[in-house]
Design a protein around this motif. Structure first.
Motif, mmCIF file in Angstrom:
data_model
loop_
_atom_site.group_PDB
_atom_site.id
_atom_site.type_symbol
_atom_site.label_atom_id
_atom_site.label_comp_id
_atom_site.label_asym_id
_atom_site.label_seq_id
_atom_site.Cartn_x
_atom_site.Cartn_y
_atom_site.Cartn_z
ATOM 1 N N PHE A 182 0.925 -1.107 -0.176
ATOM 2 C CA PHE A 182 -0.115 -0.036 0.262
ATOM 3 C C PHE A 182 0.963 1.156 0.117
ATOM 4 O O PHE A 182 2.096 1.520 0.750
ATOM 5 N N VAL A 183 0.576 2.185 -1.259
ATOM 6 C CA VAL A 183 1.292 3.783 -0.973
ATOM 7 C C VAL A 183 0.323 4.083 -0.699
ATOM 8 O O VAL A 183 -1.127 4.472 -1.347
ATOM 9 N N LEU A 197 -4.457 9.788 0.497
ATOM 10 C CA LEU A 197 -5.134 8.688 -0.696
ATOM 11 C C LEU A 197 -4.563 7.910 -0.580
ATOM 12 O O LEU A 197 -3.421 7.971 -1.252
ATOM 13 N N VAL A 198 -4.153 6.366 -0.610
ATOM 14 C CA VAL A 198 -4.570 5.146 -0.251
ATOM 15 C C VAL A 198 -4.105 4.753 -1.673
ATOM 16 O O VAL A 198 -5.890 4.441 -2.360
ATOM 17 N N ARG A 199 -3.850 4.221 -2.455
ATOM 18 C CA ARG A 199 -3.556 2.938 -3.129
ATOM 19 C C ARG A 199 -2.718 2.141 -3.087
ATOM 20 O O ARG A 199 -1.982 1.413 -2.055
ATOM 21 N N TRP A 200 -3.130 1.436 -3.871
ATOM 22 C CA TRP A 200 -2.699 0.008 -4.090
ATOM 23 C C TRP A 200 -1.699 -0.739 -5.229
ATOM 24 O O TRP A 200 -1.348 -0.134 -6.230
ATOM 25 N N PRO A 228 2.562 10.814 -6.114
ATOM 26 C CA PRO A 228 3.372 10.353 -4.745
ATOM 27 C C PRO A 228 4.112 11.680 -4.335
ATOM 28 O O PRO A 228 3.715 12.561 -5.031
ATOM 29 N N ALA A 229 4.608 10.930 -2.876
ATOM 30 C CA ALA A 229 4.201 12.196 -1.924
ATOM 31 C C ALA A 229 6.101 12.892 -2.349
ATOM 32 O O ALA A 229 5.827 14.007 -2.889
#
Ligand code: C2E
Ligand code: CA
Ligand code: CA
Ligand code: CA
Length: 278
Positions: A39-40, A60-63, A264-265
């Motif tokens: 998870f990212v 917001l989570v993504r897989w 992405p961060a």
């Protein structure tokens, strides 16, 4: 704030949901994903309309599936809720978001408040407050830089919700009501809950500024919220016309593809540095 650079307009973005995988997800896949750290957390900026500055980000989570690619939360959050795995996923996202917030400050960026979505399962968890407190202590995040997004459906038991939210507020964090306007007890909810912000559901942004009904709803929510001393964030903002309309009606913050998609961060960080240096 500047609009995105040449190739970075939402529709051309390489980060997006459009091409995210749509797989059948099983409980066991989720367990493995947790074990394997797949998870990212992506971050979508919120913009302060008046000051034209980034006022925060939503986590917001993504897989990141090794074979299937990036999987959108709508394909696994419901199952995660059903199986209780949302507790672990939620805790992971919270820790990541807090760490990231602290990290950005260490890098010398201005303080960036982060918002984290709370699922109903987490909200009802008996040790919610102590879990959050622990993660806040472990990461060292300043409480005022942390916000939780809850939904109206969590107020089914109003008394209990008021209790939980009051405990949360004592921690010094902010609370916003997500997807506002899609639930049932909207007015009553706003009046009684200890909250700071309402986020107007993105479905009301459709057709703004031409759709008379949505126009009326959005303007009314903004007024009502302001009269209750709450700030307002509009989500799902995709066009310049929507921005103009929201500005005219004194909406405080906007969030949507018009400015940035969830990033992405590292990408958010680079773009933010870039904006600051301009
Ligand atoms: P949400 O909390 O309402 O989050 C906003 C969603 O709207 C995000 O979808 C975001 O990518 C999308 N969005 C942002 N700007 C626009 C826009 O201009 N137009 C349109 N059409 N959409 C926009 P995403 O990331 O796919 O997340 C979907 C939902 O999954 C979230 O809705 C939230 O309910 C849930 N979710 C995501 N991350 C988490 C999490 O860490 N924990 C929990 N419990 N739920 C999460
Ligand atoms: Ca949200
Ligand atoms: Ca929402
Ligand atoms: Ca939602």
């Amino acid at each position: 704030i500047k609009k995105q650079g040449k190739n970075n307009y939402g529709i051309y973005s390489t980060y997006e949901d459009d091409n995210m995988a749509n797989p059948i997800v099983l409980e066991n896949d989720l367990r493995k994903a947790l074990e394997r750290n797949e998870f990212v957390v992506y971050y979508q900026p919120k913009i302060d309309v008046e000051r034209e500055m980034i006022s925060g980000v939503e986590a917001l989570v993504r897989w990141e599936h090794p074979k299937k690619g990036l999987i959108t939360p709508i394909h696994f959050i419901p199952l995660a809720e059903e199986t209780g795995l949302i507790l672990q996923i939620g805790e992971y996202v919270l820790r990541q978001a807090c760490q990231q917030c602290v990290q950005w400050q260490r890098l010398g960026l201005p303080p960036i408040p982060v918002s984290v979505n709370l699922s109903i399962g987490q909200f009802m968890q008996s040790n919610l407050i102590s879990n959050i407190q622990r993660i806040m202590n472990e990461t060292g995040i300043q409480p005022e830089l942390l916000e939780f997004e809850i939904t109206e459906s969590m107020s089914m038991n109003l008394e209990r919700s008021i209790e939980i939210l009051s405990e949360l507020q004592k921690l010094g964090v902010h609370i916003s009501v997500d997807d506002f306007g899609t639930g049932y007890s909207s007015l009553n909810y706003l009046r009684q809950l200890p909250i700071d912000t309402v986020k107007i559901d993105k479905s009301f942004m459709k057709g703004i500024p031409n759709d008379r009904n949505n126009e009326a709803i959005v303007a009314t929510i903004i007024n009502m919220a302001h009269n209750l001393n709450l700030t307002v964030t509009a989500e799902g903002v995709e066009t310049f016309d929507q921005v103009q309309y929201l500005r005219k009606h004194n909406c405080d913050n906007i969030q949507g593809f018009y400015f940035r998609r969830p990033l992405p961060a590292e990408v958010f960080e680079q773009e933010f540095q870039h904006i600051l240096n301009d």
